[in-house]
Design a protein around this motif. Sequence first.
Motif, PDB file in Angstrom:
ATOM      1  N   UNK A   1       8.208   3.059   8.778  1.00 27.95           N
ATOM      2  CA  UNK A   1       7.676   1.689   8.769  1.00 27.95           C
ATOM      3  C   UNK A   1       6.802   1.407   9.982  1.00 27.95           C
ATOM      4  N   UNK A   2       7.139   2.011  11.127  1.00 22.42           N
ATOM      5  CA  UNK A   2       6.337   1.774  12.330  1.00 22.42           C
ATOM      6  C   UNK A   2       4.933   2.354  12.184  1.00 22.42           C
ATOM      7  N   UNK A   3       4.845   3.556  11.608  1.00 19.92           N
ATOM      8  CA  UNK A   3       3.532   4.166  11.404  1.00 19.92           C
ATOM      9  C   UNK A   3       2.724   3.396  10.369  1.00 19.92           C
ATOM     10  N   UNK A   4       3.390   2.920   9.320  1.00 23.62           N
ATOM     11  CA  UNK A   4       2.704   2.107   8.308  1.00 23.62           C
ATOM     12  C   UNK A   4       2.127   0.857   8.960  1.00 23.62           C
ATOM     13  N   UNK A   5       2.933   0.179   9.750  1.00 25.65           N
ATOM     14  CA  UNK A   5       2.489  -1.065  10.390  1.00 25.65           C
ATOM     15  C   UNK A   5       1.335  -0.800  11.352  1.00 25.65           C
ATOM     16  N   UNK A   6       1.440   0.268  12.137  1.00 26.58           N
ATOM     17  CA  UNK A   6       0.362   0.582  13.071  1.00 26.58           C
ATOM     18  C   UNK A   6      -0.919   0.939  12.333  1.00 26.58           C
ATOM     19  N   UNK A   7      -0.793   1.742  11.276  1.00 25.92           N
ATOM     20  CA  UNK A   7      -1.975   2.127  10.509  1.00 25.92           C
ATOM     21  C   UNK A   7      -2.642   0.928   9.860  1.00 25.92           C
ATOM     22  N   UNK A   8      -1.855   0.041   9.257  1.00 25.91           N
ATOM     23  CA  UNK A   8      -2.423  -1.158   8.631  1.00 25.91           C
ATOM     24  C   UNK A   8      -3.091  -2.058   9.665  1.00 25.91           C
ATOM     25  N   UNK A   9      -2.485  -2.158  10.839  1.00 21.43           N
ATOM     26  CA  UNK A   9      -3.070  -2.975  11.896  1.00 21.43           C
ATOM     27  C   UNK A   9      -4.423  -2.406  12.330  1.00 21.43           C
ATOM     28  N   UNK A  10      -4.516  -1.083  12.413  1.00 16.93           N
ATOM     29  CA  UNK A  10      -5.781  -0.464  12.793  1.00 16.93           C
ATOM     30  C   UNK A  10      -6.847  -0.657  11.708  1.00 16.93           C
TER      31      UNK A  10
ATOM     32  N   UNK B   1     -14.146   7.417   7.238  1.00 17.45           N
ATOM     33  CA  UNK B   1     -12.733   7.474   7.620  1.00 17.45           C
ATOM     34  C   UNK B   1     -12.085   6.102   7.522  1.00 17.45           C
ATOM     35  N   UNK B   2     -12.831   5.067   7.836  1.00 17.72           N
ATOM     36  CA  UNK B   2     -12.285   3.721   7.703  1.00 17.72           C
ATOM     37  C   UNK B   2     -11.989   3.389   6.240  1.00 17.72           C
ATOM     38  N   UNK B   3     -12.871   3.813   5.329  1.00 17.46           N
ATOM     39  CA  UNK B   3     -12.650   3.541   3.903  1.00 17.46           C
ATOM     40  C   UNK B   3     -11.441   4.328   3.404  1.00 17.46           C
ATOM     41  N   UNK B   4     -11.312   5.587   3.813  1.00 23.47           N
ATOM     42  CA  UNK B   4     -10.147   6.373   3.406  1.00 23.47           C
ATOM     43  C   UNK B   4      -8.859   5.757   3.949  1.00 23.47           C
ATOM     44  N   UNK B   5      -8.927   5.251   5.168  1.00 28.17           N
ATOM     45  CA  UNK B   5      -7.757   4.574   5.729  1.00 28.17           C
ATOM     46  C   UNK B   5      -7.420   3.325   4.911  1.00 28.17           C
ATOM     47  N   UNK B   6      -8.450   2.583   4.490  1.00 25.61           N
ATOM     48  CA  UNK B   6      -8.221   1.384   3.686  1.00 25.61           C
ATOM     49  C   UNK B   6      -7.568   1.738   2.352  1.00 25.61           C
ATOM     50  N   UNK B   7      -7.991   2.865   1.741  1.00 25.26           N
ATOM     51  CA  UNK B   7      -7.383   3.313   0.488  1.00 25.26           C
ATOM     52  C   UNK B   7      -5.898   3.576   0.688  1.00 25.26           C
ATOM     53  N   UNK B   8      -5.566   4.256   1.786  1.00 23.69           N
ATOM     54  CA  UNK B   8      -4.165   4.545   2.055  1.00 23.69           C
ATOM     55  C   UNK B   8      -3.388   3.286   2.409  1.00 23.69           C
ATOM     56  N   UNK B   9      -4.061   2.317   3.018  1.00 25.81           N
ATOM     57  CA  UNK B   9      -3.402   1.043   3.295  1.00 25.81           C
ATOM     58  C   UNK B   9      -3.040   0.317   2.007  1.00 25.81           C
ATOM     59  N   UNK B  10      -3.912   0.390   1.002  1.00 15.05           N
ATOM     60  CA  UNK B  10      -3.616  -0.218  -0.298  1.00 15.05           C
ATOM     61  C   UNK B  10      -2.393   0.455  -0.919  1.00 15.05           C
TER      62      UNK B  10
ATOM     63  N   UNK C   1       0.473  -0.704  -6.005  1.00 16.08           N
ATOM     64  CA  UNK C   1      -0.904  -0.316  -5.726  1.00 16.08           C
ATOM     65  C   UNK C   1      -1.879  -1.090  -6.596  1.00 16.08           C
ATOM     66  N   UNK C   2      -2.872  -1.670  -5.979  1.00 18.83           N
ATOM     67  CA  UNK C   2      -3.943  -2.360  -6.696  1.00 18.83           C
ATOM     68  C   UNK C   2      -5.010  -1.314  -7.025  1.00 18.83           C
ATOM     69  N   UNK C   3      -4.917  -0.728  -8.216  1.00 17.55           N
ATOM     70  CA  UNK C   3      -5.791   0.387  -8.565  1.00 17.55           C
ATOM     71  C   UNK C   3      -7.246  -0.038  -8.702  1.00 17.55           C
ATOM     72  N   UNK C   4      -7.509  -1.249  -9.089  1.00 16.51           N
ATOM     73  CA  UNK C   4      -8.898  -1.720  -9.156  1.00 16.51           C
ATOM     74  C   UNK C   4      -9.510  -1.756  -7.747  1.00 16.51           C
ATOM     75  N   UNK C   5      -8.728  -2.161  -6.766  1.00 14.72           N
ATOM     76  CA  UNK C   5      -9.225  -2.145  -5.395  1.00 14.72           C
ATOM     77  C   UNK C   5      -9.441  -0.713  -4.915  1.00 14.72           C
TER      78      UNK C   5
END
Length: 409
Positions: free
Chosen positions: A251-260, A273-282, A288-292
Amino acid sequence: MIEEVFRAEYGRAVSVLTRVLGDLDLAEEAVQDAFATAMLRWPVDGVPPSPAGWIITTARNRAVDRLRRETKGHEKHAQAAVLRGESEPEEVGDVPDDRLRLIFTCCHPALAAQARVALTLKLLGGLSTAEIARAFLVPEATMAQRIVRAKGKIRAARVPYRVPRDADLPDRLKAVLAVVYLIFTSGWPDRRALSDEAVRLGRVLAELMPDEPEVWGLLALMLLVDSRREARLRDGEIVLLADQDRALWDADLVAEGQDLVRRCLRWNRPGPYQVQAAINAVHSDPPTDWHQVVALYDQLMAMAPSPVVALHRAVAVAETEGPERALALVDALDLDRYHLFHAVRADLLRRLGEDPRAALEAALGRTDHPAERDLLRARLRLAAADQQDRADGDHQGERDPHPDPPGPA
């Protein structure tokens, strides 16, 4: 133990000797000799209290001995003195870490982009030529020639192994980020020393270049993926994202990644890399919002189009438009050497009620990762059983010309 030290410290040892000696080949050979010596001595003498220090000291001594044997010239004696620590060169520039210094150096513009990444993976990550070849989806012989040519070009052009000037750092960033991410993917999820090293390098890069959103995007991407490590493998077998126990996610890594990711959005300077990170954040925020996800893959294809990105987009399309549409997209891709291409085809064929076994066999023949092979074998067994059930049902229908009528509507 020796293998663990090799994975964790090989890159550091090569980096240190390259900095103090200025000769990449000599540094690499000395470190390899040191590990060969460790394989002979450690089982007998025991592992030293500081394995990394032992390797670096032994490699340094090997290099000194070789320099003394090969020449009596003043320049070589000066290099030997440096190796003995008698005149340690002063460190200059903005790069505070030997390994990062070597990454930036290997990413010199004189080398082709893929050669930069391949050479740095070999020197920093301690990856074998075969492992690097798999990362690039090329034959091992091709990658071996590429690495040899890169080293030859460095020698011929006398590319200096030193910290690039501050003004040159941003231009080298793309190749550097590719190196760090490939080290991460080569180690995740079952070779933790490599992926942890990539995350560490990502954090150092973020400190080094705090105003570069792509650096933070890469760090966010690695943290979000790494958060799922404990759920990814169960008894040595791969567990796909949809089947993972999210309680095992960090959970800590998830929270840190989403914050970044949110931090990157505020910059409004999107990159791959930012877009790939956003995909993983979704994905990390169920359901999962597959349309997003599809929309983000569309953005990624506009920035950095590739068949692999298109393959991952097709997986998302299967969730929004169905497997038939996704299969048409997959079949248009030229990715025959990539095992995931065939694994995705197999899954789409299965969902369409078709026989996926040929695609699964193709995927099995294109990976030597034990956990991936176990997963594919399990899918093959299920597919064989499913096809047998279908065949039995067809034969039953042939034997009984008047099967029971269907139930009421």
